[in-house]
Design an enzyme around this catalytic site. Structure first.
Site, PDB file in Angstrom:
ATOM      1  N   GLN A  29       0.977  -1.361  -0.002  1.00  0.00           N
ATOM      2  CA  GLN A  29      -0.027  -0.038  -0.143  1.00  0.00           C
ATOM      3  C   GLN A  29       1.013   1.409  -0.001  1.00  0.00           C
ATOM      4  O   GLN A  29       1.762   1.286   0.851  1.00  0.00           O
ATOM      5  CB  GLN A  29      -1.245   0.104   1.207  1.00  0.00           C
ATOM      6  CG  GLN A  29      -0.283  -0.091   2.638  1.00  0.00           C
ATOM      7  CD  GLN A  29      -1.514  -0.316   3.588  1.00  0.00           C
ATOM      8  OE1 GLN A  29      -2.660   0.480   3.411  1.00  0.00           O
ATOM      9  NE2 GLN A  29      -1.078  -0.694   4.730  1.00  0.00           N
ATOM     10  N   HIS A  77      -2.535  -0.215  -4.289  1.00  0.00           N
ATOM     11  CA  HIS A  77      -3.355   0.270  -3.369  1.00  0.00           C
ATOM     12  C   HIS A  77      -3.811   1.834  -3.778  1.00  0.00           C
ATOM     13  O   HIS A  77      -4.929   2.045  -4.019  1.00  0.00           O
ATOM     14  CB  HIS A  77      -2.979   0.505  -1.969  1.00  0.00           C
ATOM     15  CG  HIS A  77      -4.113   0.656  -0.847  1.00  0.00           C
ATOM     16  ND1 HIS A  77      -4.141   2.114  -0.399  1.00  0.00           N
ATOM     17  CD2 HIS A  77      -5.031   0.145  -0.280  1.00  0.00           C
ATOM     18  CE1 HIS A  77      -5.258   2.070   0.341  1.00  0.00           C
ATOM     19  NE2 HIS A  77      -5.769   0.952   0.662  1.00  0.00           N
ATOM     20  N   ASP A 108      -7.810   1.061  -4.513  1.00  0.00           N
ATOM     21  CA  ASP A 108      -8.738   1.078  -3.617  1.00  0.00           C
ATOM     22  C   ASP A 108      -9.226   2.571  -3.712  1.00  0.00           C
ATOM     23  O   ASP A 108      -8.434   3.647  -3.594  1.00  0.00           O
ATOM     24  CB  ASP A 108      -8.377   1.054  -1.968  1.00  0.00           C
ATOM     25  CG  ASP A 108      -9.262   0.930  -0.972  1.00  0.00           C
ATOM     26  OD1 ASP A 108     -10.440   1.173  -1.226  1.00  0.00           O
ATOM     27  OD2 ASP A 108      -8.940   0.684  -0.095  1.00  0.00           O
ATOM     28  N   GLU A 138     -11.153  -1.837  -5.398  1.00  0.00           N
ATOM     29  CA  GLU A 138     -11.754  -2.166  -4.196  1.00  0.00           C
ATOM     30  C   GLU A 138     -12.716  -0.928  -3.674  1.00  0.00           C
ATOM     31  O   GLU A 138     -12.466   0.011  -4.184  1.00  0.00           O
ATOM     32  CB  GLU A 138     -10.488  -2.202  -3.023  1.00  0.00           C
ATOM     33  CG  GLU A 138     -11.222  -2.294  -1.731  1.00  0.00           C
ATOM     34  CD  GLU A 138      -9.745  -2.525  -0.755  1.00  0.00           C
ATOM     35  OE1 GLU A 138      -9.930  -2.575   0.572  1.00  0.00           O
ATOM     36  OE2 GLU A 138      -8.721  -2.866  -1.133  1.00  0.00           O
ATOM     37  N   ASP A 192     -15.010  -4.218   0.411  1.00  0.00           N
ATOM     38  CA  ASP A 192     -14.420  -3.889   1.492  1.00  0.00           C
ATOM     39  C   ASP A 192     -15.797  -2.955   2.381  1.00  0.00           C
ATOM     40  O   ASP A 192     -15.811  -3.622   3.755  1.00  0.00           O
ATOM     41  CB  ASP A 192     -13.455  -2.552   1.353  1.00  0.00           C
ATOM     42  CG  ASP A 192     -12.625  -2.116   2.647  1.00  0.00           C
ATOM     43  OD1 ASP A 192     -13.056  -2.544   3.831  1.00  0.00           O
ATOM     44  OD2 ASP A 192     -11.803  -1.053   2.469  1.00  0.00           O
ATOM     45  N   GLN A 220     -12.128  -8.555   0.996  1.00  0.00           N
ATOM     46  CA  GLN A 220     -11.136  -8.203   2.074  1.00  0.00           C
ATOM     47  C   GLN A 220     -11.641  -8.716   3.439  1.00  0.00           C
ATOM     48  O   GLN A 220     -12.872  -8.348   3.845  1.00  0.00           O
ATOM     49  CB  GLN A 220     -10.618  -6.848   1.960  1.00  0.00           C
ATOM     50  CG  GLN A 220      -9.854  -6.311   3.198  1.00  0.00           C
ATOM     51  CD  GLN A 220      -9.249  -5.013   3.417  1.00  0.00           C
ATOM     52  OE1 GLN A 220      -8.284  -4.916   4.126  1.00  0.00           O
ATOM     53  NE2 GLN A 220      -9.654  -4.203   2.580  1.00  0.00           N
ATOM     54  N   LYS A 235     -10.810  -8.129   6.509  1.00  0.00           N
ATOM     55  CA  LYS A 235     -10.039  -6.986   7.322  1.00  0.00           C
ATOM     56  C   LYS A 235     -10.028  -7.456   8.639  1.00  0.00           C
ATOM     57  O   LYS A 235     -10.881  -6.971   9.460  1.00  0.00           O
ATOM     58  CB  LYS A 235     -10.956  -5.707   7.198  1.00  0.00           C
ATOM     59  CG  LYS A 235     -10.062  -4.459   7.266  1.00  0.00           C
ATOM     60  CD  LYS A 235     -10.756  -3.170   6.526  1.00  0.00           C
ATOM     61  CE  LYS A 235      -9.844  -2.108   6.544  1.00  0.00           C
ATOM     62  NZ  LYS A 235     -10.553  -1.212   5.610  1.00  0.00           N
TER      63      LYS A 235
END
Length: 423
Positions: free
Chosen positions: A175, A197, A238, A275, A309, A331, A333
């Site tokens: 990321q 990312h 993302d 994402e 997400d 994801q 998380k």
């Protein structure tokens, strides 16, 4: 080997807590800080220093096992638990959590984790323990079980969930933070399998019509190609629901599908994952929107994978997204699922489906929690695992990669020793 004592110490995490809703509503960056008033309950300012709560379990032989209670950067958003204040939970961990664990067999990871998950809400001042607390305590329990049984945490998890661990490192996802160009260059130089990312968390960063994201992917594909034929990464960006603000529903209409075709062309020849394309008002609405977009892309033959997400926080949420076919990737998380065993269960739930599991988390974790997640990734053979903590990229990539390589080397050495002993 028993658990003899439980301690909790407030600490710092690898990044910051940010009020995502305030940022989306126009809070502007002032250097590294943000100008504007917080919107999400619990925040005193838009950006706050991250916190963690260090959990220590002392075992009978004096060994100390550790875990870190940590919460995501965008706490309180998308159905997640509220902002985590570490000091508030010291009496919870050293009180009801300690009462439930002291005297228990340290090797019984599954049973111990279940005890923490099922603590009486009346004793924890809430409907349930904050996800961050369950996350950190379960890491310590996994560490304790591994130390007490002289095995890797990967082996403890594999035994608990009946898995065959990966025999090579799981692909690591880097990321970039806002340094999306410089850090992407670093990732390409280091041959990171999944990148970058991008942190496209505002219309300003994506572009009023999404054009800035297209330009970025075109640049990224050019730079990755320059590295040579041996490098074949997967792109993963993302967008924090921002494309939903740019386009709006319905998401299967031609304008939206055509835009994703632009993204696909810009990223070519590399696979592309997007994402959080939109952020709806709840889980059902998010699943509907994601499924609508996924079906639209499939009908038009646009090969872009969608990653869930927002509103995909708990084990139940992951199962709902998988069951409805709303995403190509979910994801998992880790801090939002609570106990780390829930992350393992979530990854396993994706087995045999057309949904891949990305074991993620947040830049706002710690080295301890990142190392624990590396074992979950290996034990369950996840599709990819996040480089964390921090937003500098290099440090998180090092932490997660080295933990997996150490573990694989140790497991290979243990296996060789067993073979020699049998001979």
């Amino acid at each position: 080997m028993r658990i003899e004592d439980v301690r909790a110490i407030p600490g710092v995490s690898g990044f910051f807590f940010d009020d995502q809703r305030a940022i989306k509503q126009g809070a502007t960056q002032d250097g590294f800080d943000y100008e504007g008033d917080p919107v999400t309950p619990g925040f005193e300012r838009v950006r706050e220093a991250g916190e963690c709560l260090i959990v220590e379990l002392e075992l009978t032989d004096g060994t100390v096992a550790r875990g870190d209670c940590a919460a995501v950067q965008y706490s309180g958003a998308g159905g997640r638990d509220p902002l985590f204040r570490a000091a508030e939970y010291v009496p919870v961990v050293e009180g009801p959590v300690a009462d439930a664990l002291v005297g228990r067999d340290a090797t019984a990871f599954g049973g111990n984790a279940t005890v923490v998950e099922s603590l009486d809400p009346a004793k924890t001042d809430g409907d349930r323990l904050h996800t961050a607390v369950r996350y950190g305590v379960s890491q310590a329990l996994l560490n304790a079980a591994a130390r007490a049984s002289h095995r890797t945490p990967t082996d403890v998890l594999a035994e608990a969930y009946g898995t065959v661990p990966a025999d090579e490192p799981v692909p690591v996802f880097g990321q970039s933070g806002d340094e999306r160009y410089a850090n992407a260059e670093k990732m390409i130089l280091k041959g990171v399998p999944v990148l970058p990312h991008g942190l496209f968390n505002s219309v300003e960063k994506v572009g009023d019509d999404g054009e800035t994201l297209v330009e970025y992917l075109d640049w990224l594909a050019e730079r990755a190609t320059e590295r040579g034929e041996a490098y074949d990464p997967r792109f993963h960006v993302d967008v924090y629901g921002v494309l939903g603000e740019v386009f709006g529903p319905p998401y299967d209409r031609e304008e939206v599908v055509s835009y994703f075709e632009e993204l696909r062309a810009a990223a070519s020849p590399y696979p592309l994952q997007v994402e959080g394309p939109m952020d709806a008002e709840g889980r059902a609405e998010q699943i509907h929107a994601m499924a609508e977009l996924r079906e639209g892309l499939a009908s038009a033959g646009v090969d872009v994978d969608l990653v869930a997400d927002e509103w995909c926080n708990t084990l139940d949420d992951v199962q709902a997204f998988v069951d409805t076919g709303a995403a190509d990737v979910v994801q998992v998380k880790a801090p939002d699922l609570g106990g780390i065993q829930r992350s393992a269960e979530a990854v396993r739930y994706c087995e045999g489906t057309d949904t891949r599991a990305y074991l993620g988390g947040t830049c706002n974790e710690t080295v301890t929690s990142a190392r624990a997640c590396a074992h979950v990734a290996l034990a369950t053979n996840a599709a990819q695992v996040l480089a964390k903590p921090g937003m500098g990229f290099d440090e998180g990539f090092m932490v997660v990669t080295n933990e997996m390589r150490r573990t694989i080397a140790r497991r290979e050495a243990d296996a060789a020793t067993e073979v020699t002993a049998d001979d």
